[in-house]
Design an enzyme around this catalytic site. Structure first.
Site, PDB file in Angstrom:
ATOM      1  N   GLU A 157       4.368  41.817 -29.811  1.00 53.68           N
ATOM      2  CA  GLU A 157       3.636  42.798 -30.627  1.00 53.68           C
ATOM      3  C   GLU A 157       4.169  44.217 -30.440  1.00 53.68           C
ATOM      4  O   GLU A 157       3.831  45.106 -31.217  1.00 53.68           O
ATOM      5  CB  GLU A 157       2.119  42.707 -30.397  1.00 53.68           C
ATOM      6  CG  GLU A 157       1.663  43.072 -29.019  1.00 53.68           C
ATOM      7  CD  GLU A 157       0.148  42.941 -28.813  1.00 53.68           C
ATOM      8  OE1 GLU A 157      -0.557  42.346 -29.636  1.00 53.68           O
ATOM      9  OE2 GLU A 157      -0.315  43.437 -27.775  1.00 53.68           O
ATOM     10  N   GLN A 202      -1.942  32.112 -29.278  1.00 52.75           N
ATOM     11  CA  GLN A 202      -3.365  32.098 -29.645  1.00 52.75           C
ATOM     12  C   GLN A 202      -3.886  30.685 -29.866  1.00 52.75           C
ATOM     13  O   GLN A 202      -5.097  30.452 -29.771  1.00 52.75           O
ATOM     14  CB  GLN A 202      -3.599  32.954 -30.893  1.00 52.75           C
ATOM     15  CG  GLN A 202      -3.373  34.449 -30.625  1.00 52.75           C
ATOM     16  CD  GLN A 202      -3.481  35.297 -31.883  1.00 52.75           C
ATOM     17  OE1 GLN A 202      -3.485  34.759 -33.001  1.00 52.75           O
ATOM     18  NE2 GLN A 202      -3.529  36.601 -31.724  1.00 52.75           N
ATOM     19  N   ARG A 236     -11.794  38.606 -27.073  1.00 52.21           N
ATOM     20  CA  ARG A 236     -12.083  37.551 -26.089  1.00 52.21           C
ATOM     21  C   ARG A 236     -13.489  37.743 -25.523  1.00 52.21           C
ATOM     22  O   ARG A 236     -14.259  36.793 -25.362  1.00 52.21           O
ATOM     23  CB  ARG A 236     -11.056  37.590 -24.953  1.00 52.21           C
ATOM     24  CG  ARG A 236      -9.728  36.956 -25.329  1.00 52.21           C
ATOM     25  CD  ARG A 236      -8.675  37.308 -24.276  1.00 52.21           C
ATOM     26  NE  ARG A 236      -7.419  36.598 -24.520  1.00 52.21           N
ATOM     27  CZ  ARG A 236      -6.574  36.895 -25.515  1.00 52.21           C
ATOM     28  NH1 ARG A 236      -6.852  37.866 -26.354  1.00 52.21           N
ATOM     29  NH2 ARG A 236      -5.448  36.214 -25.660  1.00 52.21           N
ATOM     30  N   LYS A 262      -7.873  45.405 -28.504  1.00 55.07           N
ATOM     31  CA  LYS A 262      -8.259  44.358 -29.458  1.00 55.07           C
ATOM     32  C   LYS A 262      -8.368  43.013 -28.742  1.00 55.07           C
ATOM     33  O   LYS A 262      -9.343  42.263 -28.924  1.00 55.07           O
ATOM     34  CB  LYS A 262      -7.207  44.247 -30.568  1.00 55.07           C
ATOM     35  CG  LYS A 262      -7.296  42.954 -31.380  1.00 55.07           C
ATOM     36  CD  LYS A 262      -6.056  42.676 -32.208  1.00 55.07           C
ATOM     37  CE  LYS A 262      -4.905  42.138 -31.393  1.00 55.07           C
ATOM     38  NZ  LYS A 262      -3.754  41.708 -32.207  1.00 55.07           N
TER      39      LYS A 262
HETATM   40  O1  LIG Z   1      -4.249  36.543 -28.016  1.00 52.31           O
HETATM   41  C1  LIG Z   1      -4.048  37.683 -28.422  1.00 52.31           C
HETATM   42  O2  LIG Z   1      -4.902  38.582 -28.332  1.00 52.31           O
HETATM   43  C2  LIG Z   1      -2.726  37.982 -29.017  1.00 52.31           C
HETATM   44  C3  LIG Z   1      -1.670  37.150 -28.779  1.00 52.31           C
HETATM   45  C4  LIG Z   1      -0.324  37.391 -29.346  1.00 52.31           C
HETATM   46  O3  LIG Z   1      -0.152  36.510 -30.436  1.00 52.31           O
HETATM   47  P1  LIG Z   1       1.139  35.517 -30.611  1.00 52.31           P
HETATM   48  O4  LIG Z   1       1.174  34.613 -29.447  1.00 52.31           O
HETATM   49  O5  LIG Z   1       0.845  34.839 -31.909  1.00 52.31           O
HETATM   50  O6  LIG Z   1       2.338  36.430 -30.657  1.00 52.31           O
HETATM   51  C5  LIG Z   1      -0.163  38.828 -29.806  1.00 52.31           C
HETATM   52  O7  LIG Z   1       1.042  38.987 -30.493  1.00 52.31           O
HETATM   53  C6  LIG Z   1      -1.345  39.242 -30.654  1.00 52.31           C
HETATM   54  O8  LIG Z   1      -1.192  40.571 -31.100  1.00 52.31           O
HETATM   55  C7  LIG Z   1      -2.616  39.194 -29.832  1.00 52.31           C
HETATM   56  C1  LIG Z   2       0.226  39.816 -33.951  1.00 52.11           C
HETATM   57  C2  LIG Z   2      -0.791  40.684 -33.976  1.00 52.11           C
HETATM   58  O1  LIG Z   2      -2.074  40.432 -34.364  1.00 52.11           O
HETATM   59  P1  LIG Z   2      -2.954  39.113 -34.498  1.00 52.11           P
HETATM   60  O2  LIG Z   2      -4.001  39.239 -33.431  1.00 52.11           O
HETATM   61  O3  LIG Z   2      -3.532  39.194 -35.865  1.00 52.11           O
HETATM   62  O4  LIG Z   2      -2.054  37.925 -34.298  1.00 52.11           O
HETATM   63  C3  LIG Z   2      -0.589  42.102 -33.577  1.00 52.11           C
HETATM   64  O5  LIG Z   2      -1.616  42.810 -33.426  1.00 52.11           O
HETATM   65  O6  LIG Z   2       0.561  42.544 -33.406  1.00 52.11           O
END
Ligand SMILES: O=C(O)C1=C[C@@H](OP(=O)(O)O)[C@@H](O)[C@H](O)C1
Ligand SMILES: C=C(OP(=O)(O)O)C(=O)O
Length: 422
Positions: free
Chosen positions: A308, A166, A29, A24
């Site tokens: 995660e 994020q 990205r 994902k």
């Molecule tokens: O940038 C990303 O793809 C993600 C960053 C993380 O978020 P957080 O920094 O909010 O935990 C992760 O937990 C999420 O599943 C995906």
């Molecule tokens: C935190 C998660 O997702 P999101 O990309 O919606 O933040 C996740 O997939 O565990």
């Protein structure tokens, strides 16, 4: 009506090879970078799930062409970014935090909304940062509007990214198209999920962009042309973890093919976690193979970088021989749901003993009994329920369909792994 899914009990040790769909984080990205690139891109083996379809839909609505290739690839052709457009973020953190900077580069009004739970997720920091960088935005959370003029000045901004990595990734991904690029400084408690920012930086550099991250908590992206991408998306290592956990809790062996030797995915940390818990973990040309131990050892572990993975690790910990402590994950209270409360509630309902600490969970293994496992619209809560159900008869996962956020057919994959039909 919410779908009730009786979690299958493993008939013995699970032995399977489980191919896992694309990442994902890398797919979303790559879509953003391809949308902003200097020519058409090809994304091979992308994840096709709710979060990535929402990302594709958001970018299409802004004028980007995204077509299916004959081999399941996505062909992305950038176009002039323009509104009016409506972006549905669903419950995807990557859409709600990565797309507003893209919308700020469009001409016209772009309206953002999402699922009811998405309105609770932290977001204001990104919108404030964009305002400081020159954007015109009305609102501080979903729903909100971005009124783009086709360009953004950019420059230096200081944010508190302790609620989500994020916030940083979103600003960096679009920054090559800001007139001055961007310098993002973090000021606050430590940023979680740093590997995800490293993934952003690595993907920007691979697209020919100059990124300076030598100073801790500071990232500078120079303005420049994003080179069109031709990439093969790695399997999603975080989504692989429930399947690997099936081997760990049943004393079986599960192989996930295509496990990269080197990766920026945070999910790679599952190798060390499962080793600490006593599993045998081996990466080879065939993929990653996990063989479960007779008994799982408890862990005392900081999951700040890999939050995660928490639902999987909590499910594993529920079967360990002693009390586990999961630390550094206060930010999970702002994920798809408050994951600390959700895990505590649901494990307690099955007879477990779970305490919340200020920044995590204490999981005390107890004999568990069946019952309804509420998913809270959280894909990883649902898969945690599936792991528990392997060993606890009568676990019924509510809303298993929520796994489609990042796995298109989790129930089918789970049944195939167990040698059953879905
Ligand atoms: O940038 C990303 O793809 C993600 C960053 C993380 O978020 P957080 O920094 O909010 O935990 C992760 O937990 C999420 O599943 C995906
Ligand atoms: C935190 C998660 O997702 P999101 O990309 O919606 O933040 C996740 O997939 O565990």
């Amino acid at each position: 009506m919410t779908q009730l899914w009786p979690a299958p009990v493993a008939r013995g040790a699970v032995h399977a090879t489980v191919p896992v769909p694309g990442s994902k984080s890398i797919t979303n990205r790559a879509l953003v970078l391809a949308a902003l690139a200097d020519g058409p891109s090809t994304l091979r083996a992308p994840l096709r799930s709710r979060d990535t379809e929402l990302m594709a839909g958001a970018l299409r609505s802004l004028g980007v062409e995204i077509q299916d290739g004959p081999d399941g690839s996505w062909q992305v052709t950038p176009g002039e970014l323009r509104g009016p457009a409506e972006v549905d973020c669903g419950l995807a953190g990557t859409v709600m935090r990565f797309v507003p900077p893209v919308a700020a580069l469009a001409v016209g009004r772009v309206t953002f909304d999402g699922d009811p739970q998405a309105r609770q997720r932290p977001l204001g920091t990104v919108l404030d940062a964009l305002r400081e960088l020159g954007a015109d935005i009305s609102g501080d959370a979903l729903p909100f509007d971005v009124h783009g003029t086709g360009k953004l000045t950019g420059g230096t901004v200081t944010i508190d990214a302790s609620a989500s990595s994020q916030f940083v990734s979103g600003l960096l991904l679009s920054a090559p198209r800001f007139e001055q690029g961007v310098t993002v400084r973090h000021d606050g408690k430590p940023v979680p999920s740093l590997p995800h920012i490293e993934m952003t930086v690595a993907m920007l550099r691979a697209a020919g962009i100059d990124v300076d991250d030598r100073e801790p908590n500071t990232w500078r992206v120079a303005p420049g042309e994003i080179r069109a991408l031709d990439v093969e998306i790695e399997p999603d290592l975080s989504n692989a973890t429930p399947f690997l956990a099936a081997a760990a809790v049943t004393g079986g062996t599960v192989t996930v093919p295509g496990w990269p030797a080197q990766t920026t995915q945070a999910g790679d940390a599952i190798r060390d976690i499962l080793s600490l818990m006593g599993a045998q973990v081996e990466r080879s040309e065939a993929g990653l193979t996990v063989t479960g131990p007779a008994e799982l050892a408890p862990v005392d572990i900081d999951l700040h970088d890999v939050g995660e993975l928490t639902p999987t690790v909590a499910a594993l910990a529920a079967f360990a021989t002693g009390r586990s402590r999961l630390r550094g994950i206060a930010h999970l209270r702002g994920h798809e749901t408050d994951r600390l409360a959700a895990l505590q509630n649901e494990l307690t309902k099955l007879g477990g003993a779970v305490e919340q600490t200020e920044d995590g969970l204490l999981v005390e293994p107890r004999p568990l009994t069946g019952g309804n496992w509420h998913s809270y619209a959280d894909h990883r809560m649902a898969t945690a329920g599936a792991i528990l159900g392997l060993k606890v008869p009568g676990v019924v996962v509510e809303d298993i369909a929520t796994t489609a956020k990042t796995i298109p057919d989790f129930p089918g994959m789970w049944a195939t792994m167990l040698g059953e039909s879905a």
